[in-house]
Design a protein around this motif. Structure first.
Motif, short mmCIF file in Angstrom:
data_model
loop_
_atom_site.label_atom_id
_atom_site.label_comp_id
_atom_site.label_asym_id
_atom_site.label_seq_id
_atom_site.Cartn_x
_atom_site.Cartn_y
_atom_site.Cartn_z
N GLY A 62 0.78 -1.23 0.00
CA GLY A 62 0.00 0.00 0.00
C GLY A 62 0.81 1.27 0.00
N PHE A 63 1.99 1.29 0.69
CA PHE A 63 2.77 2.51 0.79
C PHE A 63 4.04 2.47 -0.06
N LEU A 64 4.20 1.42 -0.85
CA LEU A 64 5.45 1.28 -1.57
C LEU A 64 5.52 2.22 -2.77
N PRO A 65 6.67 2.84 -2.99
CA PRO A 65 6.87 3.71 -4.15
C PRO A 65 7.35 2.89 -5.34
N HIS A 66 7.64 3.58 -6.42
CA HIS A 66 8.33 2.96 -7.55
C HIS A 66 9.71 3.60 -7.66
N PRO A 67 10.78 2.78 -7.76
CA PRO A 67 10.80 1.32 -7.74
C PRO A 67 10.68 0.77 -6.32
N ALA A 68 10.01 -0.37 -6.22
CA ALA A 68 9.80 -1.01 -4.93
C ALA A 68 11.09 -1.67 -4.45
N PRO A 69 11.17 -1.99 -3.15
CA PRO A 69 12.31 -2.76 -2.67
C PRO A 69 12.46 -4.07 -3.43
N HIS A 70 13.70 -4.55 -3.51
CA HIS A 70 13.97 -5.80 -4.21
C HIS A 70 14.20 -6.93 -3.21
N LEU A 71 13.82 -8.13 -3.64
CA LEU A 71 13.98 -9.35 -2.85
C LEU A 71 14.87 -10.33 -3.60
N TRP A 72 15.51 -11.21 -2.83
CA TRP A 72 16.07 -12.44 -3.36
C TRP A 72 15.11 -13.57 -2.99
N VAL A 73 14.77 -14.43 -3.94
CA VAL A 73 13.87 -15.56 -3.70
C VAL A 73 14.55 -16.84 -4.17
N SER A 74 14.54 -17.86 -3.33
CA SER A 74 15.08 -19.17 -3.73
C SER A 74 14.14 -20.25 -3.23
N VAL A 75 14.14 -21.38 -3.93
CA VAL A 75 13.30 -22.52 -3.60
C VAL A 75 14.17 -23.74 -3.37
N ASP A 76 13.99 -24.38 -2.23
CA ASP A 76 14.69 -25.63 -1.90
C ASP A 76 16.20 -25.48 -1.99
N GLY A 77 16.70 -24.32 -1.58
CA GLY A 77 18.13 -24.10 -1.55
C GLY A 77 18.77 -23.86 -2.89
N GLY A 78 17.96 -23.64 -3.93
CA GLY A 78 18.50 -23.41 -5.26
C GLY A 78 18.96 -21.99 -5.48
N ALA A 79 19.20 -21.64 -6.72
CA ALA A 79 19.71 -20.32 -7.07
C ALA A 79 18.75 -19.23 -6.64
N ARG A 80 19.30 -18.07 -6.24
CA ARG A 80 18.48 -16.92 -5.87
C ARG A 80 18.06 -16.17 -7.14
N VAL A 81 16.83 -15.69 -7.13
CA VAL A 81 16.31 -14.86 -8.22
C VAL A 81 15.87 -13.53 -7.64
N GLU A 82 16.28 -12.44 -8.28
CA GLU A 82 15.94 -11.10 -7.82
C GLU A 82 14.61 -10.66 -8.39
N VAL A 103 13.03 -16.05 1.31
CA VAL A 103 12.92 -14.70 0.75
C VAL A 103 13.77 -13.77 1.61
N VAL A 104 14.63 -12.98 0.97
CA VAL A 104 15.52 -12.04 1.67
C VAL A 104 15.27 -10.64 1.13
N TYR A 105 15.19 -9.68 2.04
CA TYR A 105 15.10 -8.27 1.64
C TYR A 105 16.48 -7.86 1.13
N LYS A 106 16.62 -7.73 -0.19
CA LYS A 106 17.91 -7.45 -0.83
C LYS A 106 18.33 -6.00 -0.64
N GLY A 107 17.41 -5.06 -0.89
CA GLY A 107 17.75 -3.65 -0.77
C GLY A 107 16.67 -2.78 -1.38
N GLY A 108 16.74 -1.49 -1.09
CA GLY A 108 15.75 -0.54 -1.59
C GLY A 108 16.26 0.87 -1.46
N MET A 109 15.38 1.84 -1.63
CA MET A 109 15.75 3.25 -1.55
C MET A 109 15.95 3.65 -0.09
N GLU A 110 17.20 3.92 0.28
CA GLU A 110 17.52 4.16 1.69
C GLU A 110 16.96 5.47 2.23
#
Length: 342
Positions: A62-82, A103-110
């Motif tokens: 609801g309050f997120l701007p553009h561009p939104a924060p980025h995540l890393w997502v992985s399944v079953d210990g496989g490669a991370r996808v941003e 899911v890891v909070y990778k980074g965003g607008m500080e």
């Protein structure tokens, strides 16, 4: 079925809010702190175990701007996808069965508000639609907390990647340039087989506030954000890296604030937890902090550990890039291993 963020099949690691009100409807989008787990600290993560082929993750955007924060997502210990945070993120497994999504909070607008409401620089996880919840595997590895500034946050690691090169607002590029998972902290934790959590924000220091309305480190430490205390798991190790943003302060003020932070940490971690004071990579207060730690240990039963980083990496750029963080991790890993094994 819908499982909420506080279900037994979800494990939060890091500085997440854990507020919940009885009777909250997970599909009502006007009480984010009551019905979501919310974090403003990059590096915070969650794991979700599910049975079946697919999981649909729900986030409050609801309050997120553009561009939104980025995540890393992985399944079953496989490669991370941003991926940017979105209201729904669909996870498709290769086959039916038992799966774990991380899911890891990778980074965003500080510069976005990260302390006072509304927290625009936040990730707010509501829950997930799944065939059935799964069982999370036990993770009994020690937990290390990294307390620091933008370097520990992962700012400007990929500085050359401009999302909007014609824009005068550099903050628009930060979700593409910042990566907590590439920091010296994340790399060191991985090499030592530690779970990791973070409280690190751009421009913050022991003597000054930081980006996004974040207060100085001593006022920040007990909280997730304004008015919301951290109530999650206590770390077994705390590594402090502050000093780069305190260079304009007198050494006496810096050391006094350092002592306050150590005592605050001591009051919130187990007695056996180890505290490591890592010198600033730019060399600020290196000798003074070493002498302070030696004096502290002469008067306190439980010691702190000092690691000088003088000369590890060049003073410029202030924010190391990927290779600089790897160099720091190469130097830090054996020294921290020796402290943990002592």
């Amino acid at each position: 079925m819908f499982i909420r963020w506080n279900d037994a099949s979800v494990r939060l690691t890091g500085r997440w809010s854990r507020l919940l009100q009885d009777g909250d409807d997970p599909h009502v989008f006007n009480q984010p702190t009551a019905r979501c787990a919310v974090t403003t600290a990059p590096g915070s993560s969650f794991e979700l175990a599910f049975r079946g082929e697919m999981a649909l993750l729900h986030f409050d955007t609801g309050f997120l701007p553009h561009p939104a924060p980025h995540l890393w997502v992985s399944v079953d210990g496989g490669a991370r996808v941003e991926t940017p945070v979105d209201r729904y993120l669909r996870i498709q497994a290769a086959q039916a069965g038992e799966h774990v999504v991380r899911v890891v909070y990778k980074g965003g607008m500080e510069m976005l508000p990260r302390w006072y409401s509304p927290q625009m620089g936040a990730v707010a996880f509501i829950g997930a639609e799944v065939d059935a919840p799964g069982v999370l595997p036990l993770d009994a590895r020690p937990l290390i907390e990294f307390v620091g500034d933008s370097i520990t946050e992962g700012v400007l690691i990929d500085v050359d990647y401009d999302a909007q090169p014609a824009s005068l607002v550099d903050q628009f590029n930060r979700p593409y340039q910042d990566d907590n998972c590439a920091t010296y902290a994340a790399l060191t934790a991985q090499r030592l087989n530690l779970r990791a959590m973070y409280q690190a924000y751009g421009a913050v220091g022991l003597t000054r506030s930081g980006c996004g309305g974040v207060p100085r480190a001593g006022l920040l430490y007990p909280y997730v954000f304004d008015g919301v205390p951290y109530t999650g798991e206590a770390p077994d190790v705390v590594l402090i890296n502050h000093g780069a943003n305190d260079r304009a302060a007198p050494a006496a003020e810096y050391l006094a604030r350092y002592g306050e932070l150590i005592e605050l940490i001591r009051g919130r971690v187990p007695r056996a937890a180890k505290i490591v004071c890592l010198g600033a990579f730019c060399g600020a207060f290196d000798a003074e902090l070493g002498a302070f730690c030696a004096a502290y240990n002469r008067t306190h039963e439980i010691p702190v550990h000092f690691i000088s980083t003088r000369g590890w990496v060049p003073e410029e750029p202030l924010h190391p890039m990927r290779d600089g963080h790897r160099i720091i991790a190469d130097r830090l890993t054996p020294l921290l291993r020796a402290i943990l094994e002592a």
